[in-house]
Motif scaffolding. Structure first.
Motif, PDB file in Angstrom:
ATOM      1  N   THR A   6      -6.236  55.827  23.472  1.00 14.33           N
ATOM      2  CA  THR A   6      -7.658  56.162  23.482  1.00 14.33           C
ATOM      3  C   THR A   6      -7.996  56.715  22.103  1.00 14.33           C
ATOM      4  O   THR A   6      -7.122  56.863  21.250  1.00 14.33           O
ATOM      5  N   GLY A   7      -9.256  57.061  21.884  1.00 14.92           N
ATOM      6  CA  GLY A   7      -9.635  57.647  20.603  1.00 14.92           C
ATOM      7  C   GLY A   7      -9.071  59.035  20.395  1.00 14.92           C
ATOM      8  O   GLY A   7      -9.084  59.554  19.272  1.00 14.92           O
ATOM      9  N   ASP A   8      -8.571  59.640  21.458  1.00 16.13           N
ATOM     10  CA  ASP A   8      -8.070  61.012  21.381  1.00 16.13           C
ATOM     11  C   ASP A   8      -6.551  61.115  21.482  1.00 16.13           C
ATOM     12  O   ASP A   8      -6.010  62.210  21.367  1.00 16.13           O
ATOM     13  N   GLY A   9      -5.875  60.011  21.705  1.00 16.65           N
ATOM     14  CA  GLY A   9      -4.425  60.084  21.806  1.00 16.65           C
ATOM     15  C   GLY A   9      -3.851  58.944  22.623  1.00 16.65           C
ATOM     16  O   GLY A   9      -4.457  57.879  22.752  1.00 16.65           O
ATOM     17  N   LYS A  10      -2.674  59.183  23.198  1.00 15.70           N
ATOM     18  CA  LYS A  10      -1.975  58.180  23.984  1.00 15.70           C
ATOM     19  C   LYS A  10      -1.786  58.687  25.409  1.00 15.70           C
ATOM     20  O   LYS A  10      -1.455  59.847  25.629  1.00 15.70           O
ATOM     21  N   VAL A  11      -1.986  57.770  26.366  1.00 14.37           N
ATOM     22  CA  VAL A  11      -1.919  58.105  27.785  1.00 14.37           C
ATOM     23  C   VAL A  11      -0.696  57.431  28.388  1.00 14.37           C
ATOM     24  O   VAL A  11      -0.576  56.200  28.376  1.00 14.37           O
ATOM     25  N   TYR A  12       0.198  58.249  28.920  1.00 12.10           N
ATOM     26  CA  TYR A  12       1.401  57.727  29.557  1.00 12.10           C
ATOM     27  C   TYR A  12       1.095  57.307  30.987  1.00 12.10           C
ATOM     28  O   TYR A  12       0.368  57.992  31.716  1.00 12.10           O
ATOM     29  N   TYR A  13       1.656  56.168  31.395  1.00 10.93           N
ATOM     30  CA  TYR A  13       1.515  55.741  32.790  1.00 10.93           C
ATOM     31  C   TYR A  13       2.745  54.962  33.215  1.00 10.93           C
ATOM     32  O   TYR A  13       3.528  54.493  32.393  1.00 10.93           O
ATOM     33  N   GLU A  14       2.916  54.841  34.535  1.00 10.43           N
ATOM     34  CA  GLU A  14       3.991  54.035  35.100  1.00 10.43           C
ATOM     35  C   GLU A  14       3.413  53.076  36.130  1.00 10.43           C
ATOM     36  O   GLU A  14       2.380  53.367  36.748  1.00 10.43           O
ATOM     37  N   SER A  15       4.084  51.959  36.333  1.00 11.82           N
ATOM     38  CA  SER A  15       3.658  50.954  37.302  1.00 11.82           C
ATOM     39  C   SER A  15       4.837  50.605  38.191  1.00 11.82           C
ATOM     40  O   SER A  15       5.942  50.319  37.703  1.00 11.82           O
ATOM     41  N   HIS A  16       4.606  50.650  39.508  1.00  8.02           N
ATOM     42  CA  HIS A  16       5.675  50.401  40.483  1.00  8.02           C
ATOM     43  C   HIS A  16       5.178  49.429  41.550  1.00  8.02           C
ATOM     44  O   HIS A  16       4.115  49.627  42.124  1.00  8.02           O
ATOM     45  N   GLY A  17       5.953  48.415  41.856  1.00  4.99           N
ATOM     46  CA  GLY A  17       5.616  47.496  42.927  1.00  4.99           C
ATOM     47  C   GLY A  17       4.632  46.418  42.522  1.00  4.99           C
ATOM     48  O   GLY A  17       4.231  46.308  41.358  1.00  4.99           O
ATOM     49  N   GLU A  18       4.222  45.641  43.520  1.00  6.33           N
ATOM     50  CA  GLU A  18       3.296  44.531  43.299  1.00  6.33           C
ATOM     51  C   GLU A  18       2.241  44.526  44.395  1.00  6.33           C
ATOM     52  O   GLU A  18       2.463  45.023  45.498  1.00  6.33           O
ATOM     53  N   ARG A  47       0.568  47.684  43.951  1.00  2.00           N
ATOM     54  CA  ARG A  47       1.046  48.001  42.606  1.00  2.00           C
ATOM     55  C   ARG A  47       0.592  49.423  42.320  1.00  2.00           C
ATOM     56  O   ARG A  47      -0.591  49.670  42.049  1.00  2.00           O
ATOM     57  N   VAL A  48       1.498  50.369  42.390  1.00  2.00           N
ATOM     58  CA  VAL A  48       1.163  51.791  42.259  1.00  2.00           C
ATOM     59  C   VAL A  48       1.242  52.191  40.792  1.00  2.00           C
ATOM     60  O   VAL A  48       2.300  52.052  40.150  1.00  2.00           O
ATOM     61  N   ILE A  49       0.135  52.704  40.278  1.00  2.00           N
ATOM     62  CA  ILE A  49       0.063  53.149  38.888  1.00  2.00           C
ATOM     63  C   ILE A  49      -0.166  54.650  38.870  1.00  2.00           C
ATOM     64  O   ILE A  49      -1.138  55.142  39.451  1.00  2.00           O
ATOM     65  N   THR A  50       0.745  55.379  38.246  1.00  2.00           N
ATOM     66  CA  THR A  50       0.593  56.818  38.098  1.00  2.00           C
ATOM     67  C   THR A  50       0.275  57.128  36.638  1.00  2.00           C
ATOM     68  O   THR A  50       0.861  56.531  35.727  1.00  2.00           O
ATOM     69  N   ILE A  51      -0.647  58.052  36.422  1.00  2.00           N
ATOM     70  CA  ILE A  51      -1.155  58.360  35.087  1.00  2.00           C
ATOM     71  C   ILE A  51      -0.945  59.836  34.778  1.00  2.00           C
ATOM     72  O   ILE A  51      -1.201  60.691  35.627  1.00  2.00           O
ATOM     73  N   ASP A  52      -0.490  60.130  33.572  1.00  2.00           N
ATOM     74  CA  ASP A  52      -0.528  61.497  33.068  1.00  2.00           C
ATOM     75  C   ASP A  52      -1.869  61.687  32.367  1.00  2.00           C
ATOM     76  O   ASP A  52      -2.088  61.156  31.263  1.00  2.00           O
ATOM     77  N   LEU A  53      -2.774  62.403  33.014  1.00  2.00           N
ATOM     78  CA  LEU A  53      -4.070  62.657  32.390  1.00  2.00           C
ATOM     79  C   LEU A  53      -3.870  63.434  31.091  1.00  2.00           C
ATOM     80  O   LEU A  53      -2.893  64.187  30.956  1.00  2.00           O
TER      81      LEU A  53
END
Length: 263
Positions: A6-18, A47-53
Motif C-alpha cells: 500500500t502507500g503506507d507499507g506492506k501488508v502480510y497475509y496468508e491463504s489456505h485452502g480453495e 479459500r481462507v485469507i488471514t490478514i495482519d492489519l
C-alpha cells in the motif's frame, strides 16, 4: 511470505485452502495467528485469507502512523494481490471497523460480512449508545475485557498463548504504540442499507456474555436496520472465536450457508 503493498507499507497475509474467498480480520489483541482454531475448519470449503492489519503481526508501516484509517486500503491491497474479485469477510472486534468501511464503499467486491464483538464503526445514534456500553467496562483490565474470568482460571495455557500472539503487534492493547481510531462511528445506517441493497449480506453478532455489549444499542440497530441479520449468540463472550471456537465456527457456518443458498 506474501506481502501486498500500500502507500503506507506492506501488508502480510496468508491463504489456505480453495473455494470462495473468506477473509478473517483479527481484533486489537490478535493478528493472523489468532485464527488458528478457524483456519483448519473453514479451509475445507473456502479459500481462507488471514490478514495482519497495519500495525499488527508481520505487516510493516513505513509512515509510522498507527490508525484504523489505513486498514481498508490494506484489505483492498490484499484482495488485489491475491487475485480475489469478490469476498465474504468475518471480523472480530477491531477488525469490524475496516471490514464495515470497506464493505459499504466497495459493495461490488463484498458478498457479505459477519461482524462480531463490536458496533464501534456504526454511526448515527448507535455510536452514542455504543459509547455508553464502553463506559461500563473502562474499569476492567485488558485480560478481563478480552477474556472471561472462567476461561482465565480453567485455560491457563490458552490464556498465555492469547497474549503471546498479541506480543508480536506494534499496536493494540498493552503494546507500545497507541492506535488511533479514525473509523469509529464512520459508517451510517443509510450506507449499510445501501450496501445491502447492492447485494452485501450483513450479519452482526451480539454476544450474550460479551462485557462490551450494550443491549439497547443492538435493539435499536434491529429497529433501524431490519434488513440486516442482527443475531444474538447466547453465552458468547468478547473473544468467542478463541474461547469457544466450535460455537463460533458453527454460527459463522450457518450464516455462510444461508448467504450462499440465497445467492
Amino acid at each position: 511470505m506474501p506481502y501486498a503493498s500500500t502507500g503506507d507499507g506492506k501488508v502480510y497475509y496468508e491463504s489456505h485452502g480453495e473455494g470462495p474467498a473468506l477473509v478473517l480480520l483479527h481484533g486489537g489483541g490478535g493478528n493472523h495467528a489468532a485464527w488458528y482454531q478457524q483456519i483448519p475448519h473453514f479451509k475445507q470449503r473456502y479459500r481462507v485469507i488471514t490478514i495482519d492489519l497495519p500495525g499488527f503481526g508481520l505487516s510493516l508501516i513505513d509512515s509510522g502512523r498507527f490508525d484504523t484509517g489505513l486498514h481498508p486500503a490494506a484489505i483492498e491491497a490484499v484482495l488485489d494481490h491475491a487475485g480475489v474479485d469478490r469476498v465474504f469477510m468475518v471480523s472480530q472486534s477491531l477488525g469490524g471497523y475496516s471490514m464495515l468501511s470497506y464493505a459499504v464503499h466497495h459493495p461490488e467486491r463484498v458478498a457479505g460480512i459477519v461482524m462480531t464483538s463490536t458496533l464501534g464503526p456504526v454511526g448515527d445514534e448507535i455510536s452514542d449508545l455504543n459509547d455508553k456500553g464502553r463506559e461500563q467496562v473502562r474499569h476492567l483490565s485488558v485480560a478481563d475485557f478480552l477474556l472471561t474470568k472462567e476461561f482465565q482460571e480453567k485455560e491457563v495455557e490458552k490464556v498465555h498463548l492469547f497474549f503471546q500472539v498479541g506480543s508480536f503487534n506494534q499496536t493494540g492493547p498493552g503494546r507500545p504504540n497507541r492506535l488511533a481510531n479514525s473509523l469509529k462511528g464512520s459508517v451510517s445506517i443509510q450506507q449499510m442499507r445501501d450496501a445491502i441493497t447492492a447485494g452485501v449480506s450483513i450479519s452482526i453478532l451480539e454476544g450474550g456474555a460479551d462485557v462490551m455489549v450494550y443491549k439497547p444499542a443492538y435493539a435499536r440497530l434491529r429497529e433501524l436496520l431490519p434488513e440486516a441479520n442482527v443475531q444474538l449468540v447466547e453465552g458468547a463472550p468478547h473473544s468467542d472465536y478463541w474461547e469457544n471456537p466450535q460455537r463460533f465456527n458453527s454460527v459463522v457456518d450457518e450464516i455462510l450457508d444461508r448467504a450462499y443458498q440465497a445467492g
